[in-house]
Design a protein around this motif. Structure first.
Motif, mmCIF file in Angstrom:
data_model
loop_
_atom_site.group_PDB
_atom_site.id
_atom_site.type_symbol
_atom_site.label_atom_id
_atom_site.label_comp_id
_atom_site.label_asym_id
_atom_site.label_seq_id
_atom_site.Cartn_x
_atom_site.Cartn_y
_atom_site.Cartn_z
ATOM 1 N N ASN A 146 0.817 -1.215 0.000
ATOM 2 C CA ASN A 146 0.000 0.000 0.000
ATOM 3 C C ASN A 146 0.850 1.264 0.000
ATOM 4 O O ASN A 146 0.536 2.245 -0.677
ATOM 5 N N LYS A 147 1.942 1.247 0.752
ATOM 6 C CA LYS A 147 2.838 2.404 0.761
ATOM 7 C C LYS A 147 3.529 2.569 -0.588
ATOM 8 O O LYS A 147 3.688 3.683 -1.089
ATOM 9 N N GLU A 148 3.956 1.454 -1.167
ATOM 10 C CA GLU A 148 4.620 1.514 -2.465
ATOM 11 C C GLU A 148 3.662 1.984 -3.555
ATOM 12 O O GLU A 148 4.079 2.656 -4.503
ATOM 13 N N ALA A 149 2.388 1.650 -3.427
ATOM 14 C CA ALA A 149 1.404 2.096 -4.416
ATOM 15 C C ALA A 149 1.295 3.620 -4.397
ATOM 16 O O ALA A 149 1.119 4.254 -5.441
ATOM 17 N N ARG A 150 1.418 4.207 -3.205
ATOM 18 C CA ARG A 150 1.381 5.676 -3.102
ATOM 19 C C ARG A 150 2.640 6.291 -3.689
ATOM 20 O O ARG A 150 2.589 7.284 -4.417
ATOM 21 N N LEU A 151 3.782 5.706 -3.381
ATOM 22 C CA LEU A 151 5.035 6.232 -3.927
ATOM 23 C C LEU A 151 5.115 5.992 -5.423
ATOM 24 O O LEU A 151 5.467 6.885 -6.196
ATOM 25 N N GLY A 152 4.778 4.773 -5.856
ATOM 26 C CA GLY A 152 4.946 4.393 -7.250
ATOM 27 C C GLY A 152 3.823 4.867 -8.132
ATOM 28 O O GLY A 152 3.252 4.090 -8.898
ATOM 29 N N SER A 153 3.496 6.161 -8.042
ATOM 30 C CA SER A 153 2.396 6.701 -8.840
ATOM 31 C C SER A 153 2.726 6.693 -10.328
ATOM 32 O O SER A 153 1.844 6.814 -11.162
ATOM 33 N N LEU A 154 4.004 6.581 -10.694
ATOM 34 C CA LEU A 154 4.395 6.546 -12.101
ATOM 35 C C LEU A 154 4.784 5.134 -12.546
ATOM 36 O O LEU A 154 5.352 4.957 -13.612
ATOM 37 N N LEU A 155 4.481 4.129 -11.702
ATOM 38 C CA LEU A 155 4.674 2.737 -12.091
ATOM 39 C C LEU A 155 3.379 2.282 -12.766
ATOM 40 O O LEU A 155 2.342 2.154 -12.125
ATOM 41 N N LYS A 156 3.451 2.045 -14.050
ATOM 42 C CA LYS A 156 2.246 1.781 -14.829
ATOM 43 C C LYS A 156 1.870 0.306 -14.769
ATOM 44 O O LYS A 156 2.693 -0.567 -15.042
ATOM 45 N N ILE A 157 0.625 0.024 -14.389
ATOM 46 C CA ILE A 157 0.102 -1.349 -14.381
ATOM 47 C C ILE A 157 -0.551 -1.587 -15.746
ATOM 48 O O ILE A 157 -1.573 -0.995 -16.073
ATOM 49 N N VAL A 158 0.085 -2.425 -16.549
ATOM 50 C CA VAL A 158 -0.416 -2.651 -17.912
ATOM 51 C C VAL A 158 -1.459 -3.766 -17.957
ATOM 52 O O VAL A 158 -2.292 -3.796 -18.869
ATOM 53 N N GLU A 159 -1.419 -4.683 -16.990
ATOM 54 C CA GLU A 159 -2.433 -5.738 -16.882
ATOM 55 C C GLU A 159 -2.653 -6.038 -15.407
ATOM 56 O O GLU A 159 -1.722 -5.958 -14.595
ATOM 57 N N GLY A 160 -3.884 -6.431 -15.072
ATOM 58 C CA GLY A 160 -4.173 -6.781 -13.686
ATOM 59 C C GLY A 160 -4.311 -5.550 -12.809
ATOM 60 O O GLY A 160 -4.813 -4.506 -13.248
ATOM 61 N N GLN A 161 -3.823 -5.654 -11.576
ATOM 62 C CA GLN A 161 -3.977 -4.560 -10.613
ATOM 63 C C GLN A 161 -2.713 -4.414 -9.782
ATOM 64 O O GLN A 161 -1.806 -5.237 -9.821
ATOM 65 N N GLN A 162 -2.680 -3.314 -9.025
ATOM 66 C CA GLN A 162 -1.549 -3.036 -8.148
ATOM 67 C C GLN A 162 -1.522 -4.041 -6.992
ATOM 68 O O GLN A 162 -2.579 -4.532 -6.554
ATOM 69 N N LEU A 163 -0.319 -4.358 -6.513
ATOM 70 C CA LEU A 163 -0.173 -5.236 -5.354
ATOM 71 C C LEU A 163 -0.691 -4.529 -4.109
ATOM 72 O O LEU A 163 -0.392 -3.352 -3.883
ATOM 73 N N ARG A 164 -1.488 -5.244 -3.282
ATOM 74 C CA ARG A 164 -2.063 -4.659 -2.069
ATOM 75 C C ARG A 164 -1.616 -5.449 -0.840
ATOM 76 O O ARG A 164 -1.136 -6.581 -0.960
ATOM 77 N N ASP A 165 -1.803 -4.849 0.327
ATOM 78 C CA ASP A 165 -1.384 -5.498 1.575
ATOM 79 C C ASP A 165 -2.076 -6.840 1.771
ATOM 80 O O ASP A 165 -1.485 -7.781 2.324
ATOM 81 N N GLN A 166 -3.334 -6.945 1.341
ATOM 82 C CA GLN A 166 -4.073 -8.200 1.543
ATOM 83 C C GLN A 166 -3.655 -9.307 0.585
ATOM 84 O O GLN A 166 -4.037 -10.461 0.757
ATOM 85 N N ASP A 167 -2.854 -8.965 -0.440
ATOM 86 C CA ASP A 167 -2.372 -9.981 -1.383
ATOM 87 C C ASP A 167 -1.130 -10.656 -0.800
ATOM 88 O O ASP A 167 -0.007 -10.474 -1.287
ATOM 89 N N THR A 168 -1.334 -11.459 0.236
ATOM 90 C CA THR A 168 -0.192 -12.071 0.934
ATOM 91 C C THR A 168 0.571 -13.060 0.061
ATOM 92 O O THR A 168 1.760 -13.290 0.274
ATOM 93 N N ASP A 169 -0.104 -13.637 -0.948
ATOM 94 C CA ASP A 169 0.568 -14.566 -1.852
ATOM 95 C C ASP A 169 0.629 -13.993 -3.270
ATOM 96 O O ASP A 169 0.776 -14.727 -4.249
ATOM 97 N N GLY A 170 0.514 -12.679 -3.384
ATOM 98 C CA GLY A 170 0.511 -12.041 -4.700
ATOM 99 C C GLY A 170 1.903 -11.636 -5.140
ATOM 100 O O GLY A 170 2.802 -11.389 -4.322
ATOM 101 N N VAL A 171 2.108 -11.571 -6.455
ATOM 102 C CA VAL A 171 3.374 -11.121 -7.021
ATOM 103 C C VAL A 171 3.072 -10.184 -8.187
ATOM 104 O O VAL A 171 2.143 -10.412 -8.969
ATOM 105 N N LEU A 172 3.836 -9.124 -8.251
ATOM 106 C CA LEU A 172 3.757 -8.158 -9.343
ATOM 107 C C LEU A 172 5.003 -8.373 -10.201
ATOM 108 O O LEU A 172 6.123 -8.354 -9.679
ATOM 109 N N VAL A 173 4.832 -8.636 -11.488
ATOM 110 C CA VAL A 173 5.979 -8.962 -12.340
ATOM 111 C C VAL A 173 6.173 -7.871 -13.384
ATOM 112 O O VAL A 173 5.214 -7.235 -13.848
ATOM 113 N N GLY A 174 7.437 -7.653 -13.768
ATOM 114 C CA GLY A 174 7.752 -6.712 -14.824
ATOM 115 C C GLY A 174 7.268 -7.196 -16.175
ATOM 116 O O GLY A 174 7.072 -8.402 -16.395
#
Length: 427
Positions: A146-174
């Motif tokens: 959640n903190k990184e989502a606020r900082l990474g305002s210029l990190l573009k999500i091209v598919e799917g969604q941003q990683l959130r605190d509740q995504d304990t088994d989630g991964v965001l890939v380049g």
């Protein structure tokens, strides 16, 4: 006493006489400028072109610096980073050896400053990402989503969604990682890596999103998972870095000095985003050099254009200057008149150029300039023309000084023409 009064009176008379001379010269110069409308218009156009070019070019380069800096801050580095000493040199190979113990306590201390927006922990690792068919070597970041989502305002999500605190088994890939392994949101992957003690550890993740950052190289190898999952894999509670996000980028140097004093004498190293981004510094040096050459070229163009215009005007008026000398004016009076004329032209032309440059900057910025991705980057951007006071003032003085300098040689040259030769021009 009487001698001092006499000297004082003579000084006042000379000053009064000098004021009268310059007032009369300025009045005559204005008349000459208004009388020669075509030459005046050509000279003003040359001055204004140079000043407008400098204002627009300087504003464009300033916008490049600002946008590039904000992109780096909000997609990778944050404004400040705190880590153990020697982490930058050796941490990429052995991140487990440079862990900050109890990062939450230090983060709370930093977050107490009113200029700080957020403090987030990061942990770095290297490993293999497996999609069930093949492995891909990756570099990973354990982040606070959640903190990184606020900082990474210029990190573009091209598919799917941003990683959130509740995504304990989630991964965001380049984007490059997703392309290499054929991944899409919802796919399952396995991360294999060495723990801090050297034991092999694995954990299953679900792809929640695919991101695109400023750097192609980063996207080709990078993944992000929750910090808690990284600590579980590494079997530690520490973090490699504390990334500090500020409310305003302008406070970076102030906070660097303040926090540097607070952590002085400890085992920590504190760096600003500019120190951490070698690409930014090299880009600034490149554009500064290019803009310096551009400024020199425009200065030479203004000098040549104004010199040509003044030369033509002056030598067409040889008869006029010969008549002035025949009536008792001296060489310096001719020189003074020409320089005063060009000084007035320089002031008016530079002022009009600065105003027109700012107006054009505002108009262009309302539309924007679509720019392609910079070298080694994925994302294009919309450029604007910034109105930078220092650039506008500098452009004004370049136009003004170039005009005055351009008048010196023609003025001295025409003043040295013999009166008889000059008067022949009236015939």
């Amino acid at each position: 006493m009487h001698v001092e009064n006499a000297q004082s009176n003579r000084l006042r008379q000379r000053l009064h006489s000098a004021k009268q001379v310059y007032a009369a010269t300025a009045k005559l110069a204005v008349r000459n400028i208004l009388r020669q409308k075509f030459r005046t218009g050509m000279t003003l156009a040359a001055i204004m072109f140079g000043v407008v070019s400098l204002v627009l070019a300087g504003g464009f380069v300033a916008d490049i610096f600002i946008q590039l800096g904000e992109t780096i801050i909000h997609s990778q580095t944050g404004h400040l980073q705190l880590f153990k000493q020697d982490f930058l040199e050796k941490g990429s190979r052995y991140p487990e050896r440079f862990l900050i113990e109890k990062p939450e306590e230090i983060a709370s201390k930093i977050a107490a400053h009113p200029e700080v927006d957020a403090v987030m922990g990061r942990m770095y690792f290297a490993g293999l990402l497996n999609n069930g068919r093949r492995d891909l070597p990756i570099i990973g970041e354990g982040v606070e989503p959640n903190k990184e989502a606020r900082l990474g305002s210029l990190l573009k999500i091209v598919e799917g969604q941003q990683l959130r605190d509740q995504d304990t088994d989630g991964v965001l890939v380049g984007q490059g990682v997703a392309h290499s392994l054929g991944l899409k949101p919802g796919d399952s992957v396995t991360l294999v890596m060495n723990a801090a003690e050297g034991a092999m550890n694995t954990l299953d993740f679900r792809v929640v999103g695919i991101f695109q950052s400023f750097s192609k190289e980063f996207d080709a190898r990078a993944v992000r998972i929750p910090l808690a999952a990284t600590q579980e894999l590494m079997q530690t509670k520490g973090a490699n870095q504390l990334v500090v996000a500020l409310h305003r980028t302008e406070d970076t140097d102030k906070m660097l000095a303040r926090l540097g004093a607070e952590f002085s004498g400890t085992s920590f190293d504190l760096r600003s985003w500019r120190t951490l981004s070698d690409f930014y510094d090299k880009s600034v040096q490149l554009y500064d050099a290019q803009f310096g050459v551009l400024r020199l070229i425009i200065l030479v163009m203004v000098l040549l254009s104004v010199t040509n215009s003044v030369n033509m005007s002056v030598f067409e008026r040889q008869g006029e200057f010969g008549t002035m000398q025949a009536l008792g004016n001296r060489h310096r009076d001719i020189v003074r008149l020409i320089i005063v004329e060009c000084t007035i032209l320089g002031l008016v032309g530079a002022l009009l150029g600065a105003l027109l440059g700012m107006l054009l900057a505002l108009v262009i910025s309302t539309i924007g300039i679509s720019m392609p991705p910079p070298p080694n980057a994925n994302i294009g951007y919309t450029a604007f023309i910034r109105i930078v006071p220092a650039t506008v003032i500098g452009a004004f003085f370049v136009g003004f000084i170039a005009t005055v300098l351009a008048s010196v040689y023609p003025a001295f040259k025409v003043s040295r023409i013999p009166v008889v030769d000059a008067l022949r021009q009236n015939v």
